[in-house]
Write a protein that holds these residues in place. Structure first.
Motif, PDB file in Angstrom:
ATOM      1  N   UNK A 163       0.831  -1.203   0.000  1.00 40.76           N
ATOM      2  CA  UNK A 163       0.000   0.000   0.000  1.00 40.76           C
ATOM      3  C   UNK A 163       0.869   1.259   0.000  1.00 40.76           C
ATOM      4  N   UNK A 164       1.982   1.203   0.712  1.00 41.28           N
ATOM      5  CA  UNK A 164       2.830   2.385   0.844  1.00 41.28           C
ATOM      6  C   UNK A 164       4.148   2.240   0.089  1.00 41.28           C
ATOM      7  N   UNK A 165       4.174   1.358  -0.879  1.00 41.06           N
ATOM      8  CA  UNK A 165       5.382   1.144  -1.675  1.00 41.06           C
ATOM      9  C   UNK A 165       5.878   2.466  -2.264  1.00 41.06           C
ATOM     10  N   UNK A 166       7.143   2.742  -2.063  1.00 39.86           N
ATOM     11  CA  UNK A 166       7.731   3.972  -2.580  1.00 39.86           C
ATOM     12  C   UNK A 166       7.490   5.191  -1.709  1.00 39.86           C
ATOM     13  N   UNK A 167       6.671   5.043  -0.653  1.00 41.84           N
ATOM     14  CA  UNK A 167       6.358   6.188   0.209  1.00 41.84           C
ATOM     15  C   UNK A 167       6.817   6.001   1.653  1.00 41.84           C
ATOM     16  N   UNK A 168       7.323   4.796   1.961  1.00 42.15           N
ATOM     17  CA  UNK A 168       7.882   4.516   3.284  1.00 42.15           C
ATOM     18  C   UNK A 168       9.376   4.307   3.111  1.00 42.15           C
ATOM     19  N   UNK A 169      10.186   5.074   3.826  1.00 41.31           N
ATOM     20  CA  UNK A 169      11.630   4.967   3.678  1.00 41.31           C
ATOM     21  C   UNK A 169      12.195   3.779   4.449  1.00 41.31           C
ATOM     22  N   UNK A 170      11.720   3.570   5.680  1.00 43.34           N
ATOM     23  CA  UNK A 170      12.199   2.488   6.532  1.00 43.34           C
ATOM     24  C   UNK A 170      10.999   1.812   7.187  1.00 43.34           C
ATOM     25  N   UNK A 171      11.080   0.489   7.329  1.00 42.68           N
ATOM     26  CA  UNK A 171      10.051  -0.265   8.048  1.00 42.68           C
ATOM     27  C   UNK A 171      10.660  -0.956   9.262  1.00 42.68           C
ATOM     28  N   UNK A 172      10.013  -0.847  10.416  1.00 40.02           N
ATOM     29  CA  UNK A 172      10.308  -1.742  11.528  1.00 40.02           C
ATOM     30  C   UNK A 172       9.569  -3.042  11.227  1.00 40.02           C
ATOM     31  N   UNK A 173      10.294  -4.017  10.729  1.00 42.65           N
ATOM     32  CA  UNK A 173       9.669  -5.262  10.274  1.00 42.65           C
ATOM     33  C   UNK A 173       9.325  -6.147  11.460  1.00 42.65           C
ATOM     34  N   UNK A 174      10.307  -6.443  12.313  1.00 50.41           N
ATOM     35  CA  UNK A 174      10.046  -7.213  13.527  1.00 50.41           C
ATOM     36  C   UNK A 174      10.397  -6.355  14.732  1.00 50.41           C
ATOM     37  N   UNK A 175       9.539  -6.395  15.721  1.00 52.99           N
ATOM     38  CA  UNK A 175       9.655  -5.507  16.879  1.00 52.99           C
ATOM     39  C   UNK A 175       9.659  -6.335  18.164  1.00 52.99           C
ATOM     40  N   UNK A 176      10.728  -6.169  18.970  1.00 53.79           N
ATOM     41  CA  UNK A 176      10.788  -6.745  20.319  1.00 53.79           C
ATOM     42  C   UNK A 176      10.677  -8.274  20.326  1.00 53.79           C
TER      43      UNK A 176
END
Length: 365
Positions: A163-176
């Motif tokens: 949905x946000x392809x090209x508009x999100x610079x970094x993703x927190x993929x897995x958290x904690x």
């Protein structure tokens, strides 16, 4: 949760000192503790100084405040060149009912960032908390089995990242994903899918947006300890397997009564040596209430200490505070005896911590 090539430089000492376990405040780190009203702003904004220092300065954004508070909206646009959704991109927010999506606040944040020339950090794709009730109930009662759960997770990651392809610079993929002792957190993901869910999540996110930088993210991993070492060992393993893990996110939720973490520079350096980006992703520094001048001065050195560690590390690409005003801080709800954790007070007055971050950015890399 950016940047660029840099020549080797001398290590610049952070604006704090430790002597016999006592944190000493230096003049470079803070200004007088009385808050400066927002209207009396300094010649350069945080984002202007960050641009000169080749770093992203970010804030987590409260979706309701963004929609309803004009002052909050104006300062978010003026002071930061990066924004993170505080809650709007978490699973319980985007898919409260199975197959029924609500992208309202997430979409608005992305539009806001575009209008104001800001990048966006996506937070977060896989976490043990803030999951939709339909998912946790289905796993608990057995109506969602392991194979279906894996398919659901893949669909969630793919849908949101695309949905946000090209508009999100970094993703927190897995958290904690780790406990304090370095063992895997006993989440529903580990229980049902085993540790392979971590590699799967990165591969699915990368397939959905190959250009986004993909991060692991956690708290209490500022320095070298059992938890951060578990991430370091996992990163080496994943990289050896060709998994597209590209960044290590250090949340940076600190409290002045516990002391400033040690070996922060060494921790950043070892992840950088793996070829990974690093970032401070959720920085705030809470104090025991009531806050006073001494506590706020110490708080300022903590902010500056983490920022200087970032600026002195080639791998560190962004520095994000978890909200910039105490008016909307999460801290008092979770830690009732603590608060005042952000750069500005409830009236948007600038605290010494703001001056510390401003001066650190002005000093640059």
């Amino acid at each position: 949760m950016n940047r660029r090539n840099r020549r080797t430089r001398r290590f610049r000492l952070p604006a704090l000192a430790l002597l016999s376990g006592t944190l000493l405040v230096t003049g470079a780190a803070v200004q007088p503790a009385s808050a400066t009203p927002d209207r009396a702003h300094s010649p350069a904004t945080l984002r202007a100084l960050a641009d000169r220092a080749h770093v992203k300065i970010g804030t987590a954004v409260d979706g309701t405040a963004l929609a309803e508070d004009a002052t909050y909206r104006r300062i978010t646009a003026r002071e930061f060149n990066s924004v993170t959704a505080e809650n709007a991109m978490k699973w319980e927010s985007v898919e409260p009912e199975r197959g029924e999506y609500d992208w309202t606040q997430a979409d608005e944040l992305v539009r806001f960032a575009h209008r104001n020339g800001q990048v966006v950090r996506g937070h977060t794709l896989v976490w043990h908390s803030q999951l939709p009730a339909w998912l946790t109930a289905g796993v608990a009662d057995g109506s969602i089995g392991k194979a279906e759960l894996r398919s659901i997770l893949r669909n969630h990651i793919t849908t949101e990242v695309k949905r946000y392809k090209g508009r999100i610079q970094q993703w927190d993929v897995v958290n904690e994903v780790f406990e304090e002792d370095g063992s895997y957190r006993n989440s529903i993901w580990l229980q049902q899918l085993g540790p392979s869910y971590i590699a799967d999540a990165f591969r699915w996110a990368h397939a959905a947006d190959p250009k986004a930088k993909l991060f692991m993210n956690d708290y209490n991993v500022e320095g070298v300890n059992a938890k951060s070492t578990a991430y370091y060992d996992l990163a080496k393993q994943l990289l050896a397997e060709g998994v597209p893990v590209q960044g290590f996110g250090i949340q940076g939720h600190l409290a002045t009564q516990y002391g400033f973490p040690g070996q922060v520079a060494e921790n950043l350096a070892r992840f950088g040596a793996l070829g990974m980006q690093t970032a401070f992703t959720e920085v705030d520094v809470r104090v025991l209430m009531p806050a006073d001048e001494a506590k706020l001065a110490t708080q300022a050195t903590y902010f500056r200490g983490l920022l200087d560690a970032c600026l002195n590390a080639r791998s560190c690409k962004s520095f994000t505070v978890w909200g910039f005003t105490d008016k909307y801080s999460w801290v008092p709800d979770v830690f009732p005896e603590e608060g005042a954790a952000t750069l500005m007070d409830e009236e948007f007055g600038r605290k010494p911590a703001y001056a510390a971050v401003r001066d650190g950015l002005a000093a640059g890399r």
